[in-house]
Each structure stands twice: as C-alpha cells, then as structure tokens.
Design a protein around this motif. Sequence first.
Motif, PDB file in Angstrom:
ATOM      1  N   THR A  35       2.542  13.574   4.156  1.00  0.00           N
ATOM      2  CA  THR A  35       1.076  13.605   4.101  1.00  0.00           C
ATOM      3  C   THR A  35       0.605  13.610   2.647  1.00  0.00           C
ATOM      4  O   THR A  35      -0.366  14.286   2.282  1.00  0.00           O
ATOM      5  N   CYS A  36       1.303  12.866   1.807  1.00  0.00           N
ATOM      6  CA  CYS A  36       0.924  12.768   0.392  1.00  0.00           C
ATOM      7  C   CYS A  36      -0.310  11.893   0.199  1.00  0.00           C
ATOM      8  O   CYS A  36      -0.980  11.971  -0.822  1.00  0.00           O
ATOM      9  N   ARG A  37      -0.559  11.004   1.178  1.00  0.00           N
ATOM     10  CA  ARG A  37      -1.732  10.130   1.197  1.00  0.00           C
ATOM     11  C   ARG A  37      -1.734   9.095   0.082  1.00  0.00           C
ATOM     12  O   ARG A  37      -2.771   8.504  -0.238  1.00  0.00           O
ATOM     13  N   ASN A  38      -0.543   8.857  -0.497  1.00  0.00           N
ATOM     14  CA  ASN A  38      -0.415   7.766  -1.458  1.00  0.00           C
ATOM     15  C   ASN A  38      -0.795   6.448  -0.795  1.00  0.00           C
ATOM     16  O   ASN A  38      -1.378   5.562  -1.426  1.00  0.00           O
ATOM     17  N   CYS A  39      -0.462   6.334   0.498  1.00  0.00           N
ATOM     18  CA  CYS A  39      -0.786   5.113   1.224  1.00  0.00           C
ATOM     19  C   CYS A  39      -2.298   4.885   1.271  1.00  0.00           C
ATOM     20  O   CYS A  39      -2.756   3.734   1.284  1.00  0.00           O
ATOM     21  N   GLU A  40      -3.076   5.956   1.292  1.00  0.00           N
ATOM     22  CA  GLU A  40      -4.531   5.811   1.300  1.00  0.00           C
ATOM     23  C   GLU A  40      -5.032   5.223  -0.012  1.00  0.00           C
ATOM     24  O   GLU A  40      -5.993   4.445  -0.034  1.00  0.00           O
ATOM     25  N   SER A  41      -4.378   5.602  -1.119  1.00  0.00           N
ATOM     26  CA  SER A  41      -4.766   5.035  -2.416  1.00  0.00           C
ATOM     27  C   SER A  41      -4.417   3.554  -2.495  1.00  0.00           C
ATOM     28  O   SER A  41      -5.074   2.786  -3.201  1.00  0.00           O
ATOM     29  N   THR A  42      -3.366   3.152  -1.777  1.00  0.00           N
ATOM     30  CA  THR A  42      -2.873   1.776  -1.826  1.00  0.00           C
ATOM     31  C   THR A  42      -3.578   0.871  -0.831  1.00  0.00           C
ATOM     32  O   THR A  42      -3.745  -0.324  -1.077  1.00  0.00           O
ATOM     33  N   CYS A  43      -4.010   1.418   0.289  1.00  0.00           N
ATOM     34  CA  CYS A  43      -4.510   0.623   1.415  1.00  0.00           C
ATOM     35  C   CYS A  43      -5.770  -0.153   1.060  1.00  0.00           C
ATOM     36  O   CYS A  43      -6.791   0.438   0.677  1.00  0.00           O
ATOM     37  N   PRO A  44      -5.754  -1.496   1.191  1.00  0.00           N
ATOM     38  CA  PRO A  44      -6.953  -2.282   0.876  1.00  0.00           C
ATOM     39  C   PRO A  44      -8.036  -2.159   1.942  1.00  0.00           C
ATOM     40  O   PRO A  44      -9.188  -2.533   1.706  1.00  0.00           O
ATOM     41  N   SER A  45      -7.685  -1.623   3.107  1.00  0.00           N
ATOM     42  CA  SER A  45      -8.645  -1.513   4.204  1.00  0.00           C
ATOM     43  C   SER A  45      -9.249  -0.118   4.323  1.00  0.00           C
ATOM     44  O   SER A  45     -10.090   0.113   5.194  1.00  0.00           O
ATOM     45  N   GLY A  46      -8.796   0.818   3.472  1.00  0.00           N
ATOM     46  CA  GLY A  46      -9.349   2.168   3.488  1.00  0.00           C
ATOM     47  C   GLY A  46      -9.013   2.959   4.734  1.00  0.00           C
ATOM     48  O   GLY A  46      -9.839   3.732   5.237  1.00  0.00           O
ATOM     49  N   VAL A  47      -7.797   2.798   5.251  1.00  0.00           N
ATOM     50  CA  VAL A  47      -7.386   3.529   6.448  1.00  0.00           C
ATOM     51  C   VAL A  47      -7.169   5.009   6.092  1.00  0.00           C
ATOM     52  O   VAL A  47      -6.343   5.316   5.234  1.00  0.00           O
ATOM     53  N   PRO A  48      -7.874   5.942   6.745  1.00  0.00           N
ATOM     54  CA  PRO A  48      -7.659   7.379   6.484  1.00  0.00           C
ATOM     55  C   PRO A  48      -6.408   7.873   7.217  1.00  0.00           C
ATOM     56  O   PRO A  48      -6.481   8.589   8.211  1.00  0.00           O
ATOM     57  N   TYR A  49      -5.267   7.489   6.704  1.00  0.00           N
ATOM     58  CA  TYR A  49      -3.994   7.749   7.375  1.00  0.00           C
ATOM     59  C   TYR A  49      -3.739   9.242   7.571  1.00  0.00           C
ATOM     60  O   TYR A  49      -3.181   9.653   8.595  1.00  0.00           O
ATOM     61  N   GLY A  50      -4.109  10.076   6.608  1.00  0.00           N
ATOM     62  CA  GLY A  50      -3.871  11.515   6.720  1.00  0.00           C
ATOM     63  C   GLY A  50      -4.512  12.094   7.970  1.00  0.00           C
ATOM     64  O   GLY A  50      -3.925  12.932   8.662  1.00  0.00           O
ATOM     65  N   GLU A  51      -5.746  11.673   8.270  1.00  0.00           N
ATOM     66  CA  GLU A  51      -6.425  12.146   9.475  1.00  0.00           C
ATOM     67  C   GLU A  51      -5.688  11.666  10.725  1.00  0.00           C
ATOM     68  O   GLU A  51      -5.507  12.417  11.691  1.00  0.00           O
ATOM     69  N   LEU A  52      -5.235  10.418  10.702  1.00  0.00           N
ATOM     70  CA  LEU A  52      -4.532   9.857  11.859  1.00  0.00           C
ATOM     71  C   LEU A  52      -3.220  10.580  12.133  1.00  0.00           C
ATOM     72  O   LEU A  52      -2.907  10.907  13.284  1.00  0.00           O
ATOM     73  N   VAL A  53      -2.432  10.829  11.089  1.00  0.00           N
ATOM     74  CA  VAL A  53      -1.132  11.462  11.316  1.00  0.00           C
ATOM     75  C   VAL A  53      -1.303  12.906  11.774  1.00  0.00           C
ATOM     76  O   VAL A  53      -0.487  13.417  12.562  1.00  0.00           O
ATOM     77  N   ASP A  54      -2.372  13.589  11.357  1.00  0.00           N
ATOM     78  CA  ASP A  54      -2.637  14.938  11.857  1.00  0.00           C
ATOM     79  C   ASP A  54      -2.921  14.903  13.365  1.00  0.00           C
ATOM     80  O   ASP A  54      -2.429  15.747  14.127  1.00  0.00           O
TER      81      ASP A  54
END
Length: 412
Positions: A77-96
């Motif tokens: 849940t480092c959310r590095n993917c959120e910084s990289t994602c061009p579509s702005g997917v809030p991955y941290g919220e999804l994985v929770d």
Amino acid sequence: MHTELSPEFAGTADGEAAQAILRKCVHCGFCTATCPTYQLLGDELDGPRGRIYLMKAFLEGEPATRETQLHLDRCLTCRNCESTCPSGVPYGELVDIGRRLVDERVERPPLERATRWLLKEGLTSPLFAPAMAMGQVVRPLLPAVLKAKVPERVAADPRGTPTRSHARRMLMLAGCVQPAMSPNINAATARVLDAAGIEVVTPSGAGCCGAIRAHLGDQDGGLADMRRNIDAWWPLVEGGAVEAIVMNASGCGVTVKEYGHHLAGDPAYADKAARISALTRDLSELLPMLVPVLKPKLAAAAQAGQLALHPPCTLQHGQQLKGGLEAGLRDLGFTVSLPEDSHLCCGSAGTYSVLQPALSQQLRERKLAHLSALKPDTIVSANIGCITHLQAGCATPVRHWVEVVDAALGEG
C-alpha cells in the motif's frame, strides 16, 4: 475497464465504490514499473494491475481464495502506482476494500489471526509505552528478530518541551507508537515551531490516527479511532483557536487528510471530518513559512554534515508532497541528497515488516544500499515506521528531519 458486479456486491457501498475505481483503470501496466513487490517477485499478480484483475474477478463472482488473499497481503500500500497511473486510479482505496471483503470470506490460519489482532490492539494500546520501555531494558537479551523491532532508548533532550504561549497555535497528534519509540520527535517539533513563534497544543484525548486498524481490515475500529480524535480536537477547531493540525508522522498525516473521505457517510461526523482534513498539514508543508524565521537562528546547520533523505511513501505518494522537504532543508542551509531509488518503498509500510518480513527485509537492504552510496553522516526521513525500520539495518544514525533542525537550533 468494463465490470459487471455479481448480485452479492451490486448495490452495496463497497461494491459500487470498487466498481467506480475499476472502471477508471485502462490496464496499461505503467504501474508495474514502479511496484516494489513486482520488481522483487516478477509475478503479475504481485503488481497493481494483477491485483486489480484479482479483485475484479472476485467482485464479478469468482470465489475468493487463500491465494487471492496472499497476493493482496503482499501489497505494501505504498501507492507508488497512484503516482505513476495516467488514469488517476485510487488503488489504495480499492485494495483496502478488496482486502476487507476477501478477509470476510477467507479464514486466515490461527497464527495469522492472532498476530494481526495483537498488532491492531497492542500498537494502539496505552500499554504499548510501558511494554516498549521494558523491551528496551532487556533489548541486549532479545533475539535478533525482536531486537530489530525495539529501538535503543534515546536520552530525552534536556531542553524539554516549550512552555511559552504564542498568538499562533497549532494542534499536533502525538501518535500511538511514536511517543514510546522516539519521544524526542514530538519534543523537537514543539521546539522548532516554538522558535518560529508557534505554540503546539496536544490534546490528551487523541490517539492512533486509525490507520493501523483500518489497514488490518478492522474498518469499524479505524473509524472509531478517527471519531475519537475529531472529538478531542473539535473544541479547539470549532472555536478557531488553532490555525492548523500539524503531523510529524507522514503515515498519520495521509490518514487524517482522508478523514473527510472515510467519514463522508456519517451524518454526525462528515462535516467535522472534512474540516479536520482541510486543516491538516504535514510538518514539511510548513517549511516555506518556517525558513525565513529559522534560517538566521541556524548557524550550525552546516555542522550536520551530509544528509541522505528517504522520503516516505506516505509523504510522496499518499500525500503527493514531492520535493518540498529537501528544498526546505536546503534553504535552511543543510546539505541533502536523495538516493537513486528515492521513489521506492523501504519496506516498513506500517505493520508490513512484521507480516511480510522476508519481502520487507529485501526492500530495506536495497534501500540502505542506495542510501549508503551517498556516504551520509545521517539518514533522515519523515515517518517513525521508516526511521525505525531503516535504523534496524544500518549503523548510520537515522533520524526524523525535524530532530536535525532542532539540534542545529540548539547549537546555534
């Protein structure tokens, strides 16, 4: 990404929230390039895109399995993917959401259940401080795996906590583990802000920010922690007695900044939570205001030597605060360098270092190799978890950056 929720999840709050997030993902795979666990394991299912596929399949009706649970567990849940994602997917919220729903359907082995319960109840308990003190006394006798989790006791700074009053006041969250593991961080924060003419107020009723319970799947417990903090802070906030709520642990800061989101569905707390989130600032966000006042008092900054900065994931990816901390420290006269992989997680990630020790240690070794290459006199960071985790693996002092500023003020 097209999704069709199964009847079990259609119309539910978690299902609809997850579906909205899934539909933002275009499965481009850019996120895999910056995912620490994908880099270590090379398994698509141990990267954000693969975990998104697992959660999508589960929400569309495929049964959750122990394997699904393990791949979600390995996420930092480092959310590095959120910084990289061009579509702005809030991955941290999804994985929770995914973890919580999967945990409701897949029973963990007894030892795992006990460990997770001890973490969420023990780390947030008033008994944590005396337990840590006892652990520090017997630390030389502890096995290596426990010794790594118990930092050496550090003598309290004789200057103590400031008692002067100022017209400017800010609230500060003391935190749950930080006062016991590294008490000088809070005292140093108060002294630095005092030197800038700001009084720090720390209401006794506040405690854990809620992140520990929430990330261990105890949503109700995490929300209860958030409400308790709001209740402790609200009399000062409502009356306008404080201008901000300052956080010196970036892991707490990212959580409190999201109180408004977490409590949006609670009619009794939604407006209060939104106000709290709007007032919350990471300590580094105050640097542009602090630099002009503190710089004339920091003649000893150059004596701090070479600083190597590890920016926590909760600072640069969770709060999206990038570059400001190192810029502020340099403006104050410190020599600061960032390692080659400054965007990647150190492996601490809250309770991750306990629950996933092998992966956590690999990430720490890689991080320390890059930090050590800078030949620093001191490694600095902005989160108690990162500081403790890194210090357990190296001889170079690892400190909160505000402690370094405070020490320079004391010598100046």
